[in-house]
Motif scaffolding. Sequence first.
Motif, PDB file in Angstrom:
ATOM      1  N   THR A  99     -42.454 -78.863  27.618  1.00 33.29           N
ATOM      2  CA  THR A  99     -42.144 -77.824  28.588  1.00 33.29           C
ATOM      3  C   THR A  99     -42.368 -78.422  29.973  1.00 33.29           C
ATOM      4  O   THR A  99     -43.463 -78.923  30.259  1.00 33.29           O
ATOM      5  N   TYR A 104     -30.195 -72.383  20.759  1.00 31.52           N
ATOM      6  CA  TYR A 104     -30.272 -73.052  22.075  1.00 31.52           C
ATOM      7  C   TYR A 104     -29.587 -72.143  23.075  1.00 31.52           C
ATOM      8  O   TYR A 104     -28.573 -71.506  22.773  1.00 31.52           O
ATOM      9  N   MET A 144     -37.513 -66.791  23.255  1.00 29.71           N
ATOM     10  CA  MET A 144     -38.112 -67.586  24.339  1.00 29.71           C
ATOM     11  C   MET A 144     -37.664 -67.132  25.726  1.00 29.71           C
ATOM     12  O   MET A 144     -38.420 -67.237  26.690  1.00 29.71           O
ATOM     13  N   MET A 151     -39.707 -67.885  29.275  1.00 25.95           N
ATOM     14  CA  MET A 151     -38.926 -68.549  30.328  1.00 25.95           C
ATOM     15  C   MET A 151     -38.873 -67.701  31.594  1.00 25.95           C
ATOM     16  O   MET A 151     -39.016 -68.223  32.701  1.00 25.95           O
ATOM     17  N   THR A 161     -33.637 -73.794  26.665  1.00 29.35           N
ATOM     18  CA  THR A 161     -34.578 -73.941  25.555  1.00 29.35           C
ATOM     19  C   THR A 161     -33.799 -74.152  24.278  1.00 29.35           C
ATOM     20  O   THR A 161     -32.650 -73.695  24.153  1.00 29.35           O
ATOM     21  N   THR A 206     -37.349 -76.309  31.470  1.00 35.97           N
ATOM     22  CA  THR A 206     -36.945 -76.737  30.131  1.00 35.97           C
ATOM     23  C   THR A 206     -38.076 -76.471  29.152  1.00 35.97           C
ATOM     24  O   THR A 206     -39.223 -76.814  29.421  1.00 35.97           O
ATOM     25  N   LEU A 207     -37.746 -75.848  28.058  1.00 37.88           N
ATOM     26  CA  LEU A 207     -38.729 -75.610  27.010  1.00 37.88           C
ATOM     27  C   LEU A 207     -38.090 -76.119  25.717  1.00 37.88           C
ATOM     28  O   LEU A 207     -37.336 -75.397  25.067  1.00 37.88           O
ATOM     29  N   SER A 208     -38.303 -77.382  25.423  1.00 39.24           N
ATOM     30  CA  SER A 208     -37.595 -77.982  24.282  1.00 39.24           C
ATOM     31  C   SER A 208     -38.541 -78.133  23.092  1.00 39.24           C
ATOM     32  O   SER A 208     -39.722 -78.441  23.267  1.00 39.24           O
ATOM     33  N   GLU A 209     -37.996 -77.921  21.936  1.00 44.76           N
ATOM     34  CA  GLU A 209     -38.806 -78.026  20.712  1.00 44.76           C
ATOM     35  C   GLU A 209     -38.121 -78.950  19.722  1.00 44.76           C
ATOM     36  O   GLU A 209     -36.889 -78.945  19.609  1.00 44.76           O
TER      37      GLU A 209
END
Length: 513
Positions: free
Chosen positions: A350, A320, A238, A243, A341, A215-218
């Motif tokens: 992350t 997303y 991303m 990723m 992401t 997971t790569l969340s912003e």
Amino acid sequence: MSGAVFYIFGATGDLAKRKLFPAFYALYREGKLGENFAVVGLARRPRTNEQFREDVKQSINDFARYKITNEPEFANFAQHFEYMSLDINNVAGFHELNALTARLDEQFQTGGNRLFYLALAPELFGNVSYNLREGGLLETQGWHRLVIEKPFGYDLPSAERLNGQLRQVFEEKDIYRIDHYLGKEMVQNIEFVRFANAFFEPLWNNKYIANIQITLSETVGVEERGGYYDHSGALRDMGQNHMLQMLMMMAMEPPSRLHPEDIRDEKVKVLRSLRLFENSDDVRANVVRGQYTNGTSKGKALPAYREEESVNPESTTETYFAARVHVDNFRWAGVPFYIRTGKRLPLKTTEVVVEFKNIPNNVYLAKKHDLQPNLLVFRVNPMEGIYLKMNAKQPGSEGVIVPVAMDFCQSCQIGINTPEAYERLIYDATRGDSTYFTRWDEVALAWSYVDRIAAAWAESSADLKSYPAGSWGPEEATQMLTQDGFKWWPINGQNEGEVDWETESPKASVLTK
Ligand SMILES: NC(=O)C1=CN([C@@H]2O[C@H](COP(=O)(O)OP(=O)(O)OC[C@H]3O[C@@H](n4cnc5c(N)ncnc54)[C@H](OP(=O)(O)O)[C@@H]3O)[C@@H](O)[C@H]2O)C=CC1
Ligand SMILES: O=C1O[C@H](COP(=O)(O)O)[C@@H](O)[C@H](O)[C@H]1O
């Protein structure tokens, strides 16, 4: 470190200000640069050396992890910096630059070594490399290396064109393609944790691992980069790079030697084993995309993506995506890798979660209790650390089993994001260590994988879901795991609604049952 002249093309830009100048200062403070170096800032707008050094100082004050505490030391650092106004399309300017460098080589005893950092829009990369050659900048005796920022192309054909241009001037071994995630401490640590511990590697396969989640969340939206992002989207911004790089680190075989090419060879084999999507239906069944609508964060109203500056009000660009990825090789057959992401999610985090298979359910303990699977979690960003979630007896209870954690919180011990990715990468490029840079075959294979998804999406945007800014993305991404009998593990133990809005950053160690 051997001496060198560093050329920052795009020295008045955002990346130079936020990342590059602070990284040079940190390297200097740590003694990694020595004194035999010069930095030449290059961009079109006029700037005197004094103004440029002031810009550098300001950027360090604003963004660096080492603040300026000793003025004479900073003055000594700053006298290594010079500025030259240059339009990269003007070859005469490169001759002038060569003359300037001859003086700097002499003054700082750099040995003729040159590192060209292109913090520029990718359309300009090709011209810079031609003009470096035309301007005579590649004729000294030392090494000549090109460091380039992402994005490396928009798809495979454009990446091939770009690579062709660069390769007319530079050899592959001298091209350092940045993926700043590879410079992050915990991404590099994946390899060490896996291969330096006797108890992980024997379990690191489809016999013991149920799935892996990245997971790569912003929390941010697109900020001032709406123009770029609307053309790119989350998949290209991303997915194609950060990723897939993390996925490779998780899935690669142990390299036979710790040589950059051996490590990259193993990574590239993972990309070769990715199961390619066959058609649009296949893509729709395995990839969810979404775009944020208006919402709230910390009680603050947030605009929809289509209302952001420089974004097409009818844009169908995804902010997303979540995908089910399969690595079809002996080790990973049958183990889904879930990647996701998004912008405007509830947390900036992350994390990579390895979910182990549960113990056989005919075993006494499993029959009696609802056992949670063991998890190994790499916390990459902004908290750094590793935790293992396992089951143990609750003290004093009648044999009640509870999940407990063995938690190594690296950032609690040595601070957040230490050292910064760009410090590591600039240092590595200067030493000629390309391990944590992207080789051309990695770039090409990653585009081949991503292009199939993009092509399916280009056919129709009917599958584009919306999600409110501040939420965890479209419900369909949750259903994708439910179909497989899994769930997304809460990031840092926090489910939606349990986010610490005050700090936004994850709590050190929270476990969710
Ligand atoms: N900013 C970030 O956080 C990140 C950026 N990147 C990548 O880094 C690169 C740079 O990004 P960023 O710093 O944000 O971009 P900016 O738009 O902020 O800066 C662009 C720079 O290029 C210079 N420039 C533009 N045209 C020319 C020209 N013809 N000749 C000489 N210089 C020129 C500009 O200076 P001037 O106008 O004075 O000429 C400016 O210094 C891009 O490839 C981006 O995708 C990658 C990851 C993160
Ligand atoms: O490359 C990019 O990365 C950043 C996120 O990087 P991080 O180090 O802050 O996690 C992302 O915001 C940006 O859109 C993308 O181009």
